[in-house]
Write a protein that holds these residues in place. Structure first.
Motif, mmCIF file in Angstrom:
data_model
loop_
_atom_site.group_PDB
_atom_site.id
_atom_site.type_symbol
_atom_site.label_atom_id
_atom_site.label_comp_id
_atom_site.label_asym_id
_atom_site.label_seq_id
_atom_site.Cartn_x
_atom_site.Cartn_y
_atom_site.Cartn_z
ATOM 1 N N UNK A 135 3.261 -4.183 -9.752
ATOM 2 C CA UNK A 135 3.818 -4.175 -8.390
ATOM 3 C C UNK A 135 5.152 -3.448 -8.426
ATOM 4 N N UNK A 136 5.436 -2.703 -7.364
ATOM 5 C CA UNK A 136 6.695 -1.955 -7.305
ATOM 6 C C UNK A 136 7.150 -1.895 -5.844
ATOM 7 N N UNK A 137 8.448 -1.822 -5.678
ATOM 8 C CA UNK A 137 9.012 -1.755 -4.327
ATOM 9 C C UNK A 137 8.576 -0.462 -3.634
ATOM 10 N N UNK A 138 8.109 -0.544 -2.390
ATOM 11 C CA UNK A 138 7.684 0.648 -1.636
ATOM 12 C C UNK A 138 8.919 1.273 -0.985
ATOM 13 N N UNK A 139 9.456 2.293 -1.647
ATOM 14 C CA UNK A 139 10.689 2.925 -1.142
ATOM 15 C C UNK A 139 10.376 4.181 -0.332
ATOM 16 N N UNK A 140 9.079 4.389 0.017
ATOM 17 C CA UNK A 140 8.696 5.636 0.703
ATOM 18 C C UNK A 140 9.144 5.635 2.162
ATOM 19 N N UNK A 141 9.009 6.802 2.802
ATOM 20 C CA UNK A 141 9.378 6.939 4.211
ATOM 21 C C UNK A 141 8.352 6.221 5.092
ATOM 22 N N UNK A 161 4.603 2.789 -13.896
ATOM 23 C CA UNK A 161 3.324 2.150 -14.265
ATOM 24 C C UNK A 161 2.885 2.619 -15.648
ATOM 25 N N UNK A 162 2.926 3.931 -15.862
ATOM 26 C CA UNK A 162 2.491 4.493 -17.146
ATOM 27 C C UNK A 162 3.338 3.913 -18.278
ATOM 28 N N UNK A 163 4.651 3.875 -18.065
ATOM 29 C CA UNK A 163 5.545 3.390 -19.129
ATOM 30 C C UNK A 163 5.328 1.912 -19.429
ATOM 31 N N UNK A 164 4.855 1.154 -18.424
ATOM 32 C CA UNK A 164 4.599 -0.280 -18.650
ATOM 33 C C UNK A 164 3.156 -0.538 -19.084
ATOM 34 N N UNK A 165 2.367 0.534 -19.195
ATOM 35 C CA UNK A 165 0.974 0.376 -19.621
ATOM 36 C C UNK A 165 0.040 -0.047 -18.499
ATOM 37 N N UNK A 166 0.458 0.113 -17.241
ATOM 38 C CA UNK A 166 -0.413 -0.211 -16.105
ATOM 39 C C UNK A 166 -1.183 1.033 -15.682
ATOM 40 N N UNK A 167 -2.380 0.815 -15.145
ATOM 41 C CA UNK A 167 -3.172 1.948 -14.660
ATOM 42 C C UNK A 167 -2.598 2.489 -13.352
ATOM 43 N N UNK A 168 -2.060 1.608 -12.540
ATOM 44 C CA UNK A 168 -1.498 1.967 -11.225
ATOM 45 C C UNK A 168 -0.409 0.968 -10.888
ATOM 46 N N UNK A 169 0.445 1.308 -9.945
ATOM 47 C CA UNK A 169 1.390 0.366 -9.369
ATOM 48 C C UNK A 169 1.039 0.187 -7.901
ATOM 49 N N UNK A 170 1.080 -1.056 -7.426
ATOM 50 C CA UNK A 170 0.856 -1.326 -6.003
ATOM 51 C C UNK A 170 2.214 -1.357 -5.325
ATOM 52 N N UNK A 171 2.313 -0.662 -4.186
ATOM 53 C CA UNK A 171 3.568 -0.662 -3.433
ATOM 54 C C UNK A 171 3.673 -1.939 -2.594
ATOM 55 N N UNK A 172 4.867 -2.551 -2.594
ATOM 56 C CA UNK A 172 5.111 -3.741 -1.777
ATOM 57 C C UNK A 172 6.250 -3.431 -0.812
ATOM 58 N N UNK A 177 1.578 -5.872 0.440
ATOM 59 C CA UNK A 177 1.052 -4.761 -0.373
ATOM 60 C C UNK A 177 0.481 -3.712 0.575
ATOM 61 N N UNK A 178 0.965 -2.477 0.447
ATOM 62 C CA UNK A 178 0.494 -1.415 1.337
ATOM 63 C C UNK A 178 -0.672 -0.659 0.688
ATOM 64 N N UNK A 179 -0.402 0.016 -0.414
ATOM 65 C CA UNK A 179 -1.439 0.771 -1.138
ATOM 66 C C UNK A 179 -0.901 1.008 -2.543
ATOM 67 N N UNK A 180 -1.572 1.849 -3.315
ATOM 68 C CA UNK A 180 -1.088 2.163 -4.661
ATOM 69 C C UNK A 180 -0.485 3.565 -4.649
ATOM 70 N N UNK A 181 0.024 4.036 -5.799
ATOM 71 C CA UNK A 181 0.771 5.303 -5.796
ATOM 72 C C UNK A 181 -0.105 6.501 -5.453
ATOM 73 N N UNK A 182 -1.402 6.438 -5.837
ATOM 74 C CA UNK A 182 -2.308 7.510 -5.410
ATOM 75 C C UNK A 182 -3.718 6.979 -5.168
ATOM 76 N N UNK A 183 -3.785 5.771 -4.610
ATOM 77 C CA UNK A 183 -5.080 5.193 -4.234
ATOM 78 C C UNK A 183 -4.844 4.078 -3.220
#
Ligand code: PMP
Length: 285
Positions: A135-141, A161-172, A177-183
């Motif tokens: 999970x990651x903070x959604x800082x997008x516009x 996400x990559x550095x923490x070994x996650x396949x994806x991060x979900x934006x919050x 939860x809105x969506x993931x970084x590219x899904x």
């Protein structure tokens, strides 16, 4: 060598040169689209073209190239010998080349259009075993519905996400939860499939739409409702959707199992239905 498309011409990628004054380079003033090639045809080509036109409209950019997207894409597949393979076609249109100033170029300049096709090797293991997400903070516009080339927040969140070994991060965003970084993200709770409603806070994924349509055909109840990050540990299943990954089971949140910790039955049913739909629907060129 790879053949790409730039401003009306197909040429070797090494010869595709763009000015440093291109507004895509200076301001990320442009939009893009990605479409999937399945061995002998494209999936949902019209929906991708419509979304490209919508993105252009929303940023007030008018380019005749958008009308040619499907023929450019087909030509890139054949010129790069990608028939019989899995591939992605990428197209990007920017507001063109002009001396750097925030306002739109005056007089207007021709937009820059760049497109390429590349073979992909879909990851079979992950689509069976599932993936671990964070999970990651959604800082997008507040216009995430536009497929803008300005992807810095997505890049930073994905790198984390990559550095923490996650396949994806979900934006919050505000606890939701809105969506993931590219899904896009879906859940199954109490027998219902849930996903964030279309809004300015998510990209309206083409795969998301195809999956919602499949749920309707399969009589699986769907509710377009966002969930909070607090609700996530209580869902029975979760899965990501995107043009490149199709339907990808999410089995763990930051290492903790979601539901059984295995790809769930609804997710697997949708994966099979999606593959069958691909066989039926791909549009030969
Ligand atoms: N959300 C974001 C932020 C994305 O970048 C993508 C993939 N481009 C998606 C969702 C999934 O969209 P699609 O199913 O159209 O690939």
């Amino acid at each position: 060598m790879e053949t790409v498309y730039l401003n009306g011409t197909f040429l070797p990628s090494a010869e595709a040169l763009i000015s440093p004054n291109d507004r895509g380079f200076l301001f990320a003033d442009g939009v893009y689209e990605v479409m999937r090639w399945y061995e002998k045809g494209f999936l949902a080509a019209q929906l991708h073209q419509n979304r490209l036109k919508r993105s252009l409209h929303e940023i007030r950019l008018y380019s005749a190239e958008a009308d040619k997207f499907l023929s450019i894409a087909g030509e890139l597949i054949s010129r790069n010998n990608l028939e019989g393979q899995q591939a992605l076609v990428y197209i990007q249109i920017t507001r063109g080349t002009a001396p750097r100033t925030h306002q739109f170029p005056l007089p207007p300049v021709t937009p820059t259009c760049y497109a390429f096709a590349r073979a992909i090797n879909p990851e079979q293991n992950e689509s069976i075993l599932g993936v671990n997400v964070g999970l990651v903070n959604d800082i997008r516009w507040s216009r995430c519905d536009i497929k803008s080339i300005a992807l810095l927040p997505n890049i930073l969140a994905y790198q984390e996400a990559v550095e923490k070994g996650f396949h994806e991060n979900l934006f919050v965003r505000n606890g939701v939860i809105t969506e993931a970084t590219h899904s896009n993200i879906f859940y199954v709770r109490n027998g219902k499939v849930l996903t964030h409603p279309e809004s300015v806070y998510i990209l309206s994924g083409i795969t998301r739409k195809l999956v919602i349509d499949l749920c309707c055909k399969l009589n699986i109840p769907v509710e377009e409702r966002a969930i909070s990050s607090d609700e996530l540990p209580y869902v029975e299943e979760a899965f990501l959707t995107s043009t490149s990954a199709e339907v990808l089971p999410v089995t763990h949140l930051e290492g903790v199992p979601i539901g059984s910790g295995l790809a769930g039955p609804v997710t697997s049913q949708l994966q099979i239905a999606f593959r069958e739909m691909v066989e039926r629907e791909i549009q030969t060129v």
